[in-house]
Design a protein around this motif. Structure first.
Motif, PDB file in Angstrom:
ATOM      1  N   PRO A  54      -3.949   4.423   0.874  1.00 33.42           N
ATOM      2  CA  PRO A  54      -4.702   3.197   1.167  1.00 33.42           C
ATOM      3  C   PRO A  54      -4.389   2.627   2.558  1.00 33.42           C
ATOM      4  O   PRO A  54      -5.292   2.139   3.234  1.00 33.42           O
ATOM      5  N   PRO A 104       0.810  -1.216   0.000  1.00 32.10           N
ATOM      6  CA  PRO A 104       0.000   0.000   0.000  1.00 32.10           C
ATOM      7  C   PRO A 104       0.843   1.264   0.000  1.00 32.10           C
ATOM      8  O   PRO A 104       1.890   1.329   0.636  1.00 32.10           O
ATOM      9  N   GLY A 105       0.353   2.284  -0.667  1.00 32.40           N
ATOM     10  CA  GLY A 105       0.854   3.623  -0.438  1.00 32.40           C
ATOM     11  C   GLY A 105       0.276   4.141   0.874  1.00 32.40           C
ATOM     12  O   GLY A 105      -0.541   3.468   1.513  1.00 32.40           O
ATOM     13  N   SER A 106       0.673   5.348   1.266  1.00 30.67           N
ATOM     14  CA  SER A 106       0.209   5.910   2.533  1.00 30.67           C
ATOM     15  C   SER A 106      -1.301   6.117   2.540  1.00 30.67           C
ATOM     16  O   SER A 106      -1.949   5.944   3.581  1.00 30.67           O
TER      17      SER A 106
END
Lengths: 399, 399
Positions: free
Chosen positions: B70, B66-68
């Protein structure tokens, strides 16, 4: 994982992934109080478990016993409840019949009927495969308007019927009444769009019956499992990789082909299978190796033979490991506990080894240890995405 | 949990819940064979683990990094696959730009092109932030018909463009060709409803280019990540509570604001953050505390610094615990193993302490122990509902 998400996040990489499927791997304790996998001498699997992480996969759902089709769909990363492979397709696949997009396949049984047309033996005395082959050969010139007809023997009284042509539909009933003393049912359409197909199937049955009615045995037929080739996501396109299947049994090669894998000429043993992988190592990114004998022994209720089959796989494992795959998976498509002599719903031991796998301090590959493993108990369809993540083949989701 | 079900079952209560997010908390073993969290001296966390229960969260899905955005949506109890925060929005959020409902944001890069307009440096030599700020200031008076224009520097060559006005659409292409030797792409509409927006964006690009074409460096621009502020469920309304965020970095304050949290003036350290929570203790029911340095160290591949960041958090933990929250959660938005120097898909350690938490006889807060913890391995989006249940904020479902 959602197919569209995979399509969006998958990226090419220079990594190799090997998926070893020990068919029917999961078991239950036998008379000695331990399972086949537990009692088997598996020092190479245990070594992989030590280096990697273990867990249990749920092939389809809690309490659901999978057939080979759904069990493999899940291992190929496809939801087996969404992507259904019909029985006729599986049967055709099992004899290496290459189905096209317009093909409609059915499982056929030759049966024996009396002078009144009532079934006396649904399996025609399990007539010899050679006889079935002769009968099938004699039916291939049956002419039906607008379609090609293929009739292929399987084993004993079983055969496959394939109709090839535009606009065929699979919404047809099964003509096996599932009991004796009654006549085979007539083919009927279960939906309006299948009316023409039903008429073609009735013509095929009538013409076949005319030709074989004079036989003492195998003088009639039943048809079921009508299915068209499913439109499945293709792994090479989905994952941006080259995928090869290495299986001794045709059904598993067929299942692999349905999801776009190429099939390697793998010979008849685990040694020749591994040799096929070795010699094609540079040609593919993903290898699916299928090992059948764990399941056959389990289905036969032969506890010791299943245990030895696991040991046979274990003995060959170093040759696979020596190829140095970035990620190696050992999994099963379902459980086949010898004490049940059948497929079952029990979660299946799984093992994942790769550089970024979070080792879980578990050193033995057994059902009990897997239930405590770092991978947890999770849906089998998530295994391939997880493995491909470890192989650097999935990019970040969101910023 | 389903949002409509939360809305239906959530009830007000006199309880306090604190969610501590150690960004990128999860790790992998380093050279010493143990992870950052495992090697860190964390006696206060271990004490909480002893009193509470531990487990692992899966931020988005198996194998998904995940990126920050999500990662935090999941911790806020929202399915990150349903509630998508676009890149332009995240970038605007990261500089504390307060997006309105009619705003369209994009990430901009200044780049350098040659006399033929072909890109020679996609990042304009990572021009100093002050220069980018000067260029941005010189573009703010660009007039576009019917919309307001905001151009804000981020860092080095990066900036944010926000167009504010009715009827803007985000279905626009990215104009960064992702390679040098070619010209920036033209903005094009990817859907008919974005035609007007595309025309406005092209006018902005043309006018900007006219103004900066004379520069040696940073004489052109690319735009990507077009996004409008997502319409997210608001935690105060959803959970019938007052929620505050306490984060040093603007992006995390911004993410919290997107789900309806108020933001506290939290200073620049963990001490000032906790002091802000203490002084607002009576004003809110739910506090989100964000700690960044575990992630920054992990991203830098600095194993020891990440380990020390965990220890820094641990040292401050007693001050939070002294506030006597009914439920305290320690979690991470994703893993950032130092050995990978990047976000990863690995499940993230989580700890839950509260009066009704079923203690699990685990006394050490590490990845290995969490894999054996009583909370099991579960989707991160379920964490908040679980915590609010322990805080008496979810009523019975069905009679």
């Amino acid at each position: 994982m959602d197919i569209e998400l995979i399509r969006r996040l998958s990226i090419p990489a220079e990594t190799k992934v090997v998926l070893c499927v020990l068919d029917g791997l999961g078991g239950l304790p036998g008379p000695r109080g331990r399972s086949e996998l537990d009692l088997a001498n598996t020092r190479h699997l245990d070594r992989l478990a030590t280096d990697g992480a273990i867990g249990l996969t749920i092939p389809v759902g809690y309490g659901i016993t999978p057939g080979s089709g759904p069990g493999h769909m899940a291992l190929f990363g496809l939801d087996p409840l969404t992507y259904d492979v019909g029985r006729g397709v599986l049967e055709a696949t099992g004899i290496d019949f290459k189905l096209g997009p317009n093909d409609l396949a059915a499982r056929g049984n030759f049966c024996t009927v009396d002078a009144n047309g009532l079934i006396t033996d649904r399996r025609a005395g399990r007539v010899a495969t050679e006889i079935t082959a002769e009968i099938c050969a004699s039916l291939r010139d049956i002419q039906l308007p607008g379609v090609e007809v293929f009739v292929e023997p399987v084993r004993e009284h079983r055969f496959v019927l394939v109709l090839r042509g535009e606009g065929l539909a699979d919404a047809l009933n099964e003509t096996d009444p599932q009991r004796e003393g009654v006549a085979p049912l007539e083919v009927r359409a279960l939906a309006p769009e299948a009316e023409r197909t039903a008429e073609l199937a009735r013509q095929f049955v009538a013409e076949t019956r005319k030709r074989i009615a004079g036989r003492d045995q195998a003088n009639h037929l039943t048809l079921r499992g009508w299915a068209k080739r499913p439109d499945l996501p293709q792994l090479p396109e989905l994952w941006k990789l080259r995928a090869a299947a290495c299986a001794v049994y045709p059904m598993y090669r067929g299942l692999a082909r349905l999801v776009g894998m190429e099939t390697l000429d793998a010979g008849q043993t685990l040694e020749t299978q591994i040799e096929a992988i070795r010699s094609h190592w540079d040609d593919y990114d993903f290898f699916f190796l299928h090992f059948k004998y764990t399941d056959s022994a389990g289905e036969d209720g032969d506890f010791d033979r299943k245990m030895h089959a696991i040991e046979d796989f274990d003995a060959c494992l170093p040759k696979l490991v020596a190829l140095n795959p970035d990620v190696i998976i050992v999994a099963g498509d379902h459980s086949t506990p010898s004490v049940m002599a059948a497929h079952s719903w029990h979660p299946v031991p799984v093992l994942l080894r790769g550089k970024t796998v979070r080792a879980d301090n578990r050193h033995v590959f057994t059902e009990l240890e897997c239930a405590q493993g770092g991978l947890g108990t999770f849906p089998a369809k998530e295994l391939l995405p997880l493995a491909f993540a470890h192989a650097g083949r999935l990019t970040k989701y969101g910023a």
